[in-house]
Scaffold this motif. Structure first.
Motif, short mmCIF file in Angstrom:
data_model
loop_
_atom_site.label_atom_id
_atom_site.label_comp_id
_atom_site.label_asym_id
_atom_site.label_seq_id
_atom_site.Cartn_x
_atom_site.Cartn_y
_atom_site.Cartn_z
N SER A 1 40.52 69.02 42.32
CA SER A 1 41.61 69.99 42.18
C SER A 1 41.23 71.15 41.27
CB SER A 1 42.87 69.29 41.65
OG SER A 1 42.65 68.79 40.33
N LYS A 2 40.29 70.91 40.35
CA LYS A 2 39.83 71.97 39.44
C LYS A 2 38.60 72.70 39.98
CE LYS A 2 39.53 69.26 35.82
NZ LYS A 2 39.32 68.80 34.41
N GLY A 3 38.14 72.31 41.15
CA GLY A 3 36.97 72.96 41.74
C GLY A 3 35.66 72.48 41.15
N GLU A 4 35.67 71.36 40.45
CA GLU A 4 34.46 70.84 39.81
C GLU A 4 33.82 69.70 40.60
OE1 GLU A 4 35.39 69.83 35.79
OE2 GLU A 4 36.25 71.80 35.32
N ALA A 5 34.38 69.37 41.74
CA ALA A 5 33.81 68.34 42.62
C ALA A 5 34.23 68.63 44.05
CB ALA A 5 34.28 66.95 42.19
N LYS A 6 33.44 68.10 44.98
CA LYS A 6 33.72 68.32 46.40
C LYS A 6 33.29 67.08 47.18
CE LYS A 6 31.10 71.27 48.50
NZ LYS A 6 30.51 72.55 48.96
N VAL A 7 34.18 66.56 48.04
CA VAL A 7 33.84 65.43 48.89
C VAL A 7 33.05 65.96 50.09
CG1 VAL A 7 34.71 63.53 50.28
CG2 VAL A 7 35.88 64.15 48.17
N LEU A 8 31.77 65.60 50.17
CA LEU A 8 30.93 66.09 51.26
C LEU A 8 31.16 65.32 52.55
CD1 LEU A 8 27.53 66.54 49.37
CD2 LEU A 8 29.29 68.26 49.80
N ALA A 9 31.36 64.01 52.43
CA ALA A 9 31.56 63.18 53.62
C ALA A 9 32.14 61.84 53.20
CB ALA A 9 30.24 62.98 54.38
N ASN A 10 32.83 61.20 54.14
CA ASN A 10 33.42 59.88 53.89
C ASN A 10 33.22 59.01 55.13
OD1 ASN A 10 36.81 58.64 53.70
ND2 ASN A 10 34.95 57.70 52.90
N PRO A 11 31.94 58.81 55.53
CA PRO A 11 31.69 58.08 56.77
C PRO A 11 31.80 56.57 56.61
CG PRO A 11 29.61 58.72 55.80
CD PRO A 11 30.69 59.30 54.92
N THR A 12 32.14 55.90 57.71
CA THR A 12 32.07 54.44 57.78
C THR A 12 31.04 54.09 58.84
OG1 THR A 12 33.87 54.34 59.42
CG2 THR A 12 34.47 54.16 57.09
N ILE A 13 30.37 52.96 58.64
CA ILE A 13 29.30 52.59 59.57
C ILE A 13 29.26 51.07 59.67
CG2 ILE A 13 27.60 52.69 57.70
CD1 ILE A 13 25.53 53.62 59.76
N ILE A 14 29.10 50.56 60.90
CA ILE A 14 28.99 49.13 61.13
C ILE A 14 27.55 48.82 61.55
CG2 ILE A 14 29.73 47.18 62.56
CD1 ILE A 14 32.45 48.40 62.75
N CYS A 15 26.92 47.89 60.84
CA CYS A 15 25.52 47.54 61.10
C CYS A 15 25.42 46.06 61.45
CB CYS A 15 24.66 47.80 59.87
SG CYS A 15 24.91 49.41 59.08
#
Length: 297
Positions: free
Chosen positions: A136-150
Motif C-alpha cells: 500500500s505504501k509502494g514499497e513492495a509488489k506481488v510479482l506472481a502468485n502461481p500454484t503448481i501440482i507436481c
C-alpha cells in the motif's frame, strides 16, 4: 478355458499352440491406469522374459502372449504396482520488496549458499499483513502468485508473464524505413521437482527465473527494452503443510527523473537551464514463499 482372473478384466485370447496342459500359450489383454508404457515393457523384459508384451498407451491396454500361468502372474504383479502416485500441491508467492523495508519484516534468515537465504515461517498471516502494508505504501509488489501440482519425483514447470511489444526499424527495397513489431518475454518461470520422504517431509528441487524490464533504452532507431534476469536454484526440505521463505535475489536499479519548466524546458540549446534531472537509486529483493501439501489426484 478361463484364467481365473477377476471378471472385470477385459481380455480376448485365442490359442496358438495345440492344447497341452501346462504349456498352452495364448494372447491376453488387460487395462492399466497409472504406469507408463516404458515401465510396463521394462518390467516384462526383466521379470517375465518369456512373455511377449506390447502396450497401447492411447487405450491404456497391455497385450501379452505366452503361457497362461506367466500371464496370470504378470497381470497380478502389474496391478499390485499400478497405483495412483502421490502428488505435491505447491502454493507460492513471489514478492519484490524494498531492501530497507525487508529488514523490518522480522524474518529470521539463515544463510543457504550463493548468497541465498532461507527461513521457516512460523506466522504466515503476520508476514502477509506486513507485506500488504508495504504494498500500500509502494514499497513492495506481488510479482506472481502461481500454484503448481507436481507428481512425486517428476519436474513440473509453470510460466507467469507477458509478451512486451516493441518496434524496430527495417530497411525496405524502396530505401524507406518501415517499422517491424517484435516481442520480448518477461515474467516468472518456476520449476519444482518434489521427492516425498518419510514423516511427511518433501525434498524439493526448485528453480526460479525472473525476467523483468529494467529500462527502456533510447537509440537513434527508437526505444527497446533492456531485461533484468535473476535466478534461484536450491534444494530444500519442507514438511507437508509448512511454509518456507527464500530470499537473496537483490536488484539495484537507477531511475532518471526530469522536471522542467513548461515551454522553456523544451527550447534547444538553453533547455538545460530550465530542466532539473535527479537520479533515483533503489535496491530491491525478491522473497519467495513456498507452501507444499501432499495430495492424491
Amino acid at each position: 478355458m478361463g484364467l481365473g482372473l477377476p471378471t472385470k478384466a477385459v481380455f480376448n485370447y485365442s490359442s496358438s499352440v495345440p492344447a497341452q496342459k501346462g504349456t498352452q500359450e495364448q494372447s491376453y489383454s488387460f487395462e492399466y491406469n497409472h504406469l507408463k508404457k516404458e515401465e510396463i515393457v521394462d518390467l516384462a523384459r526383466k521379470i517375465f522374459p518369456a512373455l511377449k508384451v506390447s502396450v497401447n498407451d492411447v487405450r491404456n491396454k497391455v497385450f501379452v502372449f505366452g503361457k497362461k500361468a506367466d500371464i496370470r502372474r504378470f497381470k497380478v504383479f502389474v496391478e499390485s504396482i499400478d497405483k495412483n502416485a502421490p502428488s505435491v500441491y505447491y502454493k507460492t508467492w513471489l514478492i519484490e520488496v524494498n531492501h530497507n523495508s525487508l529488514m523490518g519484516l522480522g524474518i529470521n534468515w539463515q544463510q543457504y549458499k550463493n548468497g541465498l537465504k532461507v527461513s521457516n515461517l512460523t506466522d504466515k498471516q503476520k508476514l502477509f499483513d506486513s507485506i500488504s502494508g508495504l504494498v500500500s505504501k509502494g514499497e513492495a509488489k506481488v510479482l506472481a502468485n502461481p500454484t503448481i501440482i507436481c507428481l512425486d519425483e517428476e519436474m513440473s514447470t509453470i510460466r507467469v508473464g507477458d509478451r512486451i511489444p516493441y518496434t524496430v526499424p527495417v530497411d525496405t527495397a524502396s530505401d524507406k524505413i518501415s517499422w517491424e513489431l517484435r516481442y520480448i518475454d518477461a515474467g516468472v518461470d518456476l520449476s519444482i521437482r518434489p521427492s516425498i520422504q518419510g514423516d511427511g517431509v518433501i525434498l524439493s528441487n526448485i528453480k526460479v527465473k525472473i525476467e523483468s524490464i529494467k529500462q527502456w533504452k533510447s537509440t537513434m532507431a527508437g526505444e527497446y527494452p533492456v531485461l533484468s534476469s535473476r535466478e534461484m536454484n536450491l534444494k530444500c526440505k519442507i514438511k507437508d503443510g509448512e511454509e518456507l521463505v527464500l530470499g537473496g535475489l537483490i536488484n539495484s536499479s537507477k531511475r532518471k527523473n526530469v522536471a522542467s519548466l513548461p515551454i522553456l524546458g523544451s527550447i534547444p540549446f538553453i533547455d538545460h537551464f530550465f530542466n532539473q534531472t535527479t537520479i533515483e537509486e533503489e535496491d530491491t529483493e525478491i522473497i519467495f514463499l513456498l507452501s507444499p501439501e501432499i495430495v492424491s489426484i
